[in-house]
Write an enzyme that holds these catalytic residues in place. Sequence first.
Site, short mmCIF file in Angstrom:
data_model
loop_
_atom_site.label_atom_id
_atom_site.label_comp_id
_atom_site.label_asym_id
_atom_site.label_seq_id
_atom_site.Cartn_x
_atom_site.Cartn_y
_atom_site.Cartn_z
N ASP A 193 51.80 44.47 47.65
CA ASP A 193 52.78 43.64 47.39
C ASP A 193 52.78 43.39 45.68
OD1 ASP A 193 50.40 41.98 47.39
OD2 ASP A 193 51.79 40.45 46.90
N LYS A 196 41.54 52.82 42.48
CA LYS A 196 42.12 52.52 41.10
C LYS A 196 41.30 53.15 40.16
CE LYS A 196 45.62 49.27 40.40
NZ LYS A 196 46.09 48.09 39.89
N ASP A 213 40.20 47.71 43.19
CA ASP A 213 40.57 47.59 41.60
C ASP A 213 39.48 47.11 40.84
OD1 ASP A 213 41.97 47.33 39.36
OD2 ASP A 213 43.37 45.58 40.11
P1 IMP Z 1 40.13 43.86 43.23
O1 IMP Z 1 39.45 42.56 43.54
O2 IMP Z 1 40.46 43.56 41.67
O3 IMP Z 1 39.46 44.89 43.58
O4 IMP Z 1 41.41 43.60 43.96
C1 IMP Z 1 41.83 44.13 45.06
C2 IMP Z 1 43.11 43.31 45.58
O5 IMP Z 1 44.05 43.23 44.56
C3 IMP Z 1 43.66 44.13 46.58
O6 IMP Z 1 43.40 43.51 47.97
C4 IMP Z 1 45.17 43.91 46.47
O7 IMP Z 1 45.58 42.89 47.01
C5 IMP Z 1 45.16 43.41 44.88
N1 IMP Z 1 45.63 44.50 44.13
C6 IMP Z 1 45.13 45.23 43.05
N2 IMP Z 1 45.66 46.34 42.51
C7 IMP Z 1 47.01 46.18 43.08
C8 IMP Z 1 48.08 46.83 42.70
O8 IMP Z 1 48.26 47.95 41.96
N3 IMP Z 1 49.45 46.44 43.58
C9 IMP Z 1 49.25 45.39 44.45
N4 IMP Z 1 47.94 44.80 44.66
C10 IMP Z 1 47.00 45.25 44.02
#
Ligand code: IMP
Length: 183
Positions: free
Chosen positions: A159, A131, A102
């Site tokens: 989740d 994403k 994300d």
């Molecule tokens: P980042 O650090 O923003 O890349 O987020 C990654 C983490 O956020 C993932 O391991 C997920 O646990 C959580 N996450 C990000 N997007 C979603 C989503 O759409 N649904 C559920 N969990 C998400």
Amino acid sequence: MHDHLDTVLFDEPQILARLDAIAERITDDYRGKNLTVVAILHGGLIMMADLLRRIRLPLKMECISVESYHGGTESSGEVKFNVGRMPDFSGEHVLVIDDILDSGRTLDAIARKVRAECNPESLRLGVLLDKRTPRAVEVAVDYVGFEIDDLFVVGYGLDYQGRYRNLPLIGTLKTEHILPEHR
Ligand code: IMP
Ligand code: MG
């Protein structure tokens, strides 16, 4: 539980077919090498279980527990490691598996920590979902299941408030199942 979903993005046959293809590539890429696959808990666990059984190599598995989300639908930006001591990956080619990329902060923090503390022979990253959203940190991911729009999705490891990880498909939640403060 399925009736909590608004839309289904990928059903189980689609997900498993994609994992077949990724496992095939991993099997080719790591043939003759010592491979350790690392699941990021909890999100990477479901994909990990299905992916590993499709890789035809005598690999090792490991788990690292992190918390990056704090219950909402937006990344908090902070990554907390729930481990006393990180594993030693000397002599191992390491592939880290997470559910979704994300903002990029989680995988970036994990990659940095693994390189700094675990001494891997090499390090690659794999995610089920990528994403399409502006990244806070640029992360190069080597294996991607599917690209998705900037939506909050659940199922197959992902989740909302700790629930829905066991859904065998990926979809978005109906608004009525999202707390007013997260809508
Ligand atoms: P980042 O650090 O923003 O890349 O987020 C990654 C983490 O956020 C993932 O391991 C997920 O646990 C959580 N996450 C990000 N997007 C979603 C989503 O759409 N649904 C559920 N969990 C998400
Ligand atoms: Mg997660």
